[in-house]
Design a protein around this motif. Structure first.
Motif, short mmCIF file in Angstrom:
data_model
loop_
_atom_site.label_atom_id
_atom_site.label_comp_id
_atom_site.label_asym_id
_atom_site.label_seq_id
_atom_site.Cartn_x
_atom_site.Cartn_y
_atom_site.Cartn_z
N LEU A 1 14.99 71.81 8.65
CA LEU A 1 14.37 70.62 8.06
C LEU A 1 15.21 69.38 8.32
CD1 LEU A 1 12.17 69.35 6.29
CD2 LEU A 1 13.53 69.97 4.28
N LEU A 2 16.52 69.54 8.20
CA LEU A 2 17.43 68.42 8.47
C LEU A 2 17.27 67.94 9.91
CD1 LEU A 2 19.81 66.68 7.40
CD2 LEU A 2 21.33 68.40 8.39
N PHE A 3 17.12 68.86 10.84
CA PHE A 3 16.94 68.50 12.25
C PHE A 3 15.64 67.72 12.43
CE2 PHE A 3 14.80 69.56 16.26
CZ PHE A 3 15.69 69.00 17.16
N VAL A 4 14.57 68.19 11.83
CA VAL A 4 13.26 67.54 11.97
C VAL A 4 13.31 66.10 11.46
CG1 VAL A 4 10.87 67.58 11.16
CG2 VAL A 4 11.97 69.70 11.91
N ILE A 5 14.09 65.87 10.40
CA ILE A 5 14.17 64.53 9.81
C ILE A 5 15.16 63.65 10.58
CG2 ILE A 5 14.86 63.22 7.76
CD1 ILE A 5 13.94 65.62 6.08
N SER A 6 16.31 64.20 10.92
CA SER A 6 17.41 63.40 11.45
C SER A 6 17.30 63.11 12.94
CB SER A 6 18.75 64.11 11.18
OG SER A 6 18.93 64.33 9.81
N TRP A 7 16.90 64.10 13.72
CA TRP A 7 16.92 63.92 15.17
C TRP A 7 16.03 62.77 15.64
CZ3 TRP A 7 13.87 64.50 19.61
CH2 TRP A 7 14.57 64.57 20.81
N PRO A 8 14.79 62.63 15.12
CA PRO A 8 13.97 61.48 15.54
C PRO A 8 14.62 60.14 15.19
CG PRO A 8 12.61 63.14 14.48
CD PRO A 8 14.02 63.54 14.25
N LEU A 9 15.29 60.06 14.04
CA LEU A 9 15.97 58.81 13.67
C LEU A 9 17.05 58.46 14.70
CD1 LEU A 9 16.43 59.23 9.80
CD2 LEU A 9 14.89 57.66 10.99
N GLU A 10 17.78 59.47 15.15
CA GLU A 10 18.84 59.23 16.11
C GLU A 10 18.29 58.88 17.50
OE1 GLU A 10 22.60 61.78 14.43
OE2 GLU A 10 21.29 62.75 15.89
N ARG A 11 17.11 59.36 17.80
CA ARG A 11 16.51 59.01 19.09
C ARG A 11 15.94 57.59 19.06
NH1 ARG A 11 19.12 61.09 22.45
NH2 ARG A 11 20.47 61.47 20.68
N LEU A 12 15.33 57.22 17.94
CA LEU A 12 14.67 55.91 17.84
C LEU A 12 15.65 54.79 17.52
CD1 LEU A 12 11.48 56.93 15.82
CD2 LEU A 12 11.58 56.29 18.24
N PHE A 13 16.68 55.09 16.73
CA PHE A 13 17.58 54.04 16.26
C PHE A 13 19.03 54.38 16.58
CE2 PHE A 13 13.95 54.39 13.31
CZ PHE A 13 13.37 53.15 13.50
N ARG A 14 19.27 55.08 17.65
CA ARG A 14 20.64 55.51 17.94
C ARG A 14 21.54 54.32 18.24
NH1 ARG A 14 20.37 58.57 23.83
NH2 ARG A 14 19.54 56.82 25.05
N ARG A 15 22.78 54.46 17.88
CA ARG A 15 23.76 53.40 18.09
C ARG A 15 24.62 53.66 19.32
NH1 ARG A 15 28.96 52.76 15.63
NH2 ARG A 15 29.75 50.74 16.27
N HIS A 16 25.23 54.83 19.40
CA HIS A 16 26.02 55.19 20.57
C HIS A 16 25.12 55.89 21.59
CE1 HIS A 16 29.73 54.06 18.62
NE2 HIS A 16 29.46 54.85 17.61
N PRO A 17 25.22 55.54 22.88
CA PRO A 17 24.34 56.14 23.91
C PRO A 17 24.77 57.55 24.28
CG PRO A 17 25.91 54.66 24.94
CD PRO A 17 26.14 54.54 23.45
#
Length: 270
Positions: free
Chosen positions: A48-64
């Motif tokens: 569940l954590l992956f489903v929530i967190s991973w899209p946030l990191e793809r859409l709003f990631r800071r470090h490439p």
């Protein structure tokens, strides 16, 4: 070397597969499957954590950072092995908690704890738990023996949704005296457990690779920006931002660092 810096994340290549890594992943996966079979819900929580967190990191990631970044398999192995690692932590923590005599001041405080209204017990218990967590975390950095265990968590050169799982199983046992105190003092075990789960979830969220700064929340609650400074490789940021939920403890004890014109860039330990 004092001039060591982390490599450019965009230039990193996939780490070679080793027999040790293969065995770690296999054992961790087997432990995860076995834990699900006996009713452990931790694996579902990780998913569940992956489903929530991973899209946030793809859409709003800071470090490439690439999706298949350096040491990803290592962190996934730690995540999959959580049920087994937590069992080790629990067994050792019980022994440490008993031998620490943390329960003794708890017994002395029990008449006072049981006398206060339930709401005051929850609020006061939360503040005390967070205060003791701050000092336990701070000692994990300043006491050489404790740091030997806690350094595993700081060894990651990337911070993201899964990096928070990388930790030595005995790193968590230093909180055992705190739990021994709370249990002996008569605090509701459900409340104490809720504190631990809340801190765990907030801690995982604080490792996210997102560009949000959330400045209004800086003095209120731990944010990714706050915790990323704690992991910053630059010596100027060492021994800062120890709080695990409320930054007020860092503010009170002089370890607060949240510069407005800088952002953390490199992580890990030399």
């Amino acid at each position: 070397p004092t001039d060591w810096t982390a490599p450019d994340p965009t230039q990193r290549r996939q780490a070679p597969r080793s027999r040790r890594t293969t065995w770690l992943v296999a054992i961790g996966t087997a432990a995860a499957i076995a834990s699900v079979a006996v009713g452990n819900q931790a694996v579902f929580a990780i998913a569940l954590l992956f489903v929530i967190s991973w899209p946030l990191e793809r859409l709003f990631r800071r470090h490439p950072v690439p999706v298949r970044r350096l040491a990803l398999r290592t962190d996934l192995a730690y995540a999959a092995a959580q049920p087994a690692l937590q069992l080790i932590t629990l067994v050792v923590a019980v022994v440490v908690g008993v031998l620490s005599f943390g329960w003794l001041p708890g017994l002395l405080a029990k008449p006072l704890v049981t006398a206060v209204p339930p709401l005051a017990q929850v609020v006061g218990g939360f503040l005390l738990f967070d205060f003791l967590s701050y000092w336990t975390h701070r000692w994990s950095h300043t006491v050489p023996l404790f740091w030997r265990f806690h350094a595993v968590h700081h060894s990651t050169k990337h911070l993201d949704w899964v990096s928070g799982f990388r930790a030595h199983p005995l790193d968590g046992v230093f909180m055992a005296p705190v739990f021994a105190f709370f249990i002996a003092a008569g605090f509701d075990n459900r409340v104490t457990g809720a504190f631990a789960i809340l801190q765990f979830l907030v801690g995982l969220g604080a490792h996210l690779n997102v560009r949000f700064r959330l400045r209004p929340l800086w003095p209120v609650v731990m944010t990714p920006e706050f915790h990323h400074w704690h992991h910053e490789l630059d010596p100027v940021a060492h021994h800062t931002n120890y709080s695990v939920f409320l930054p007020v403890w860092d503010i009170l004890f002089g370890t607060y660092r949240m510069p407005r014109t800088e952002r953390p860039q490199h992580y890990g330990i030399p």
